[in-house]
Design a protein around this motif. Structure first.
Motif, short mmCIF file in Angstrom:
data_model
loop_
_atom_site.label_atom_id
_atom_site.label_comp_id
_atom_site.label_asym_id
_atom_site.label_seq_id
_atom_site.Cartn_x
_atom_site.Cartn_y
_atom_site.Cartn_z
N ASN A 350 0.81 -1.23 0.00
CA ASN A 350 0.00 0.00 0.00
C ASN A 350 0.84 1.27 0.00
N THR A 351 2.16 1.13 0.01
CA THR A 351 3.01 2.32 0.12
C THR A 351 4.00 2.41 -1.04
N GLU A 373 -6.50 -11.84 7.18
CA GLU A 373 -7.06 -11.12 8.34
C GLU A 373 -6.48 -11.67 9.63
N THR A 374 -6.51 -12.98 9.76
CA THR A 374 -6.02 -13.63 10.98
C THR A 374 -4.53 -13.34 11.19
N MET A 375 -3.75 -13.45 10.12
CA MET A 375 -2.31 -13.20 10.25
C MET A 375 -2.02 -11.75 10.62
N THR A 376 -2.84 -10.84 10.11
CA THR A 376 -2.65 -9.42 10.46
C THR A 376 -2.95 -9.19 11.93
N GLU A 390 -10.10 -3.28 4.73
CA GLU A 390 -9.83 -2.19 3.79
C GLU A 390 -8.38 -2.23 3.33
N GLN A 391 -7.48 -2.53 4.26
CA GLN A 391 -6.07 -2.66 3.90
C GLN A 391 -5.87 -3.80 2.90
N ILE A 392 -6.51 -4.94 3.16
CA ILE A 392 -6.35 -6.09 2.28
C ILE A 392 -6.91 -5.79 0.89
N GLU A 417 -9.91 -11.90 -8.90
CA GLU A 417 -9.65 -10.48 -8.64
C GLU A 417 -10.24 -10.09 -7.29
N VAL A 418 -9.48 -9.33 -6.50
CA VAL A 418 -10.02 -8.70 -5.29
C VAL A 418 -10.53 -7.34 -5.74
N SER A 419 -11.84 -7.21 -5.84
CA SER A 419 -12.41 -6.05 -6.55
C SER A 419 -12.75 -4.87 -5.66
#
Length: 480
Positions: A350-351, A373-376, A390-392, A417-419
């Motif tokens: 994201n950066t 999600e779980t790993m985050t 939202e980050q994912i 696709e993650v849309s």
């Protein structure tokens, strides 16, 4: 590395007070342990000589003969010889081997002589009984379940092979020989370890008291020459049309997660996809054990490190991802996200580090998102679920899911696709899915087909100067 140092690295140590297991001859009588064949150091061999009952193989077991010849060979070899020059050392061993047999009047047939030499050479230069299995290109995985039970994977199927170690101590010496050059350790206080062979093959070892069947060694072999895209298409793992699409995604700097179960071929596919990265970009790879075989010139390889015997010096994947952000990477490739480093990987995606790739264990593309999600959350940050999602959704563009089918073959079954987000839910769109048409003669029949939907990120791909024909997505032409 000198011959003496290499041999001494293979010299295992039993816990204090424990005696090595005695070998038994074919007649049932105990014989001396094969310290030489287990890679013992040269100095120790000179003080622990095995008695030679006779100079003829008929008077003793094959084991006695092998030990005797090997002991004498090691005592006469130059300890300062550079063992990395394999062919030169092998020729030297061959000459001395023939000389010893002649001096002791040992008569062997040509096949017996060749077999004896190969076993002794494997103990000195390679990994003992495992060496023939490592040299066999038809074997993709080796599993040692204690000294007498060894299995291999051929064409996706597990079979037992007639190979055995002399005992637990022999397996331990081979394990020590593998992990010692990497600066890693395995003992009762740290009874399991991840390592790699010089060719990049992945190694995991577990020893007692954790293992109740003796030392367990699992080796995931990598092909001597990396598997190519053409081979994956030939194997039926993926189709030419989906490869063209994935190549456009990599060049277009989309963030990709390769998911799948254990042994589904994630790392192999990641290696193939990374081959599409332009050669003028700076690539950083981060792995627990270096396995990726990138062909570009500008590649920096980082490897995590476990803690030492004092519990210090641990370098995690998360530490390496954090440090990689200060190394001016254009692409970051993490061999596998399995814990808190997922948060840092998402931050990198994201950066400004577009085009990054990683793998994750999961059962489906949707399950991949739940795993992330779980790993985050494992990072310990008190983040709301919506913020994580939202980050994912902002970081990950594409999930390529691969499965190992029941016939042993590996196939890409989803390109998804993650849309974006709808409310609190991450939305996905399947671009390609595998359609199974049957199961004939023990083979899964089917093909990866387009769904007819175009991904929303096509504008980003076209901005890179890549224009894919609509027929790839099954639009305006025949569906593949």
């Amino acid at each position: 590395m000198s011959l003496l140092k290499r041999i001494e690295q293979g010299q295992g140590r039993l816990p204090e007070g424990q005696q090595p297991a005695k070998s038994v001859s074919s007649s049932g009588a105990p014989v001396a342990p094969d310290t030489a064949s287990e890679g013992g150091g040269l100095s120790s061999l000179q003080t622990r000589r095995v008695s030679a009952p006779s100079t003829t193989p008929q008077a003793g077991t094959y084991f006695d003969l092998k030990t005797r010849v090997q002991n004498k060979l090691l005592s006469e070899l130059d300890p300062s010889m550079d063992i990395t020059k394999t062919e030169e050392v092998r020729r030297t061993i061959m000459g001395m081997f023939e000389q010893i047999l002649n001096e002791e009047n040992i008569v062997l047939s040509r096949p017996e002589r060749q077999r004896l030499f190969e076993q002794i050479a494997a103990e000195i230069l390679g990994f003992g009984p495992l060496q023939p299995l490592l040299d066999d290109d038809s074997i993709s995985e080796i599993m040692v379940n204690g000294p007498k039970n060894i299995y291999v994977e051929r064409k996706g199927k597990l079979v037992r092979v007639p190979v055995a170690f002399e005992g637990n101590d022999h397996v331990m010496r081979i394990i020590d020989r593998i992990v010692a050059p990497l600066g890693r350790r395995i003992d009762e206080s740290s009874p399991y370890v991840d390592a790699r062979l010089p060719d990049g093959s992945r190694v995991n070892a577990v020893i007692p008291p954790i293992s109740l069947v003796g030392p367990v060694l699992t080796i995931r072999k990598f092909s001597r020459s990396p598997i190519t895209v053409e081979q994956l298409i030939q194997f039926g793992t993926i189709t030419a049309e989906s490869v063209e699409f994935l190549k456009a995604c990599v060049i277009g700097r989309l963030n990709i997660v390769v998911s799948g179960g254990t042994g589904s071929g994630k790392t192999t596919l990641l290696n193939v996809l990374s081959g599409f990265i332009p050669s003028d970009e700076r690539i950083l790879t981060i792995e627990n054990a270096a396995e990726l075989q990138l062909r570009q010139e500008h590649v920096v390889t980082l490897e995590s490190r476990p803690a030492n015997i004092e519990g210090r010096g641990n370098i995690t994947i998360r530490d390496l991802v954090n440090n990689a952000l200060r190394m001016r990477p254009e692409r970051i490739i993490v061999g596998e996200c399995r814990g808190e480093e997922a948060l840092d990987m998402l931050q990198a995606m994201n950066t400004g580090h577009d085009g990054s790739m990683t793998t994750a264990h999961s059962n489906s593309p949707r399950d991949t998102l739940s795993r992330m999600e779980t790993m985050t959350l494992m990072a310990g940050m008190d983040l709301p679920i919506r913020a994580i999602r939202e980050q994912i959704s902002a970081a990950v563009d594409l999930i390529v899911h691969q499965e190992r089918m029941r016939d042993g073959t590996r196939k890409v079954v989803n390109i998804t696709e993650v849309s974006g987000m709808e409310g609190d839910i991450i939305t996905t769109t399947d671009i390609f899915t595998f359609e199974q048409t049957g199961y004939e003669n023990g083979k899964v029949m089917g093909r990866l087909r387009p769904t007819g939907l175009r991904p929303k990120f096509m504008d980003k791909i076209e901005a890179s100067g890549i224009h894919l024909p609509p027929s790839i997505f099954g639009v305006g032409g025949r569906r593949y």
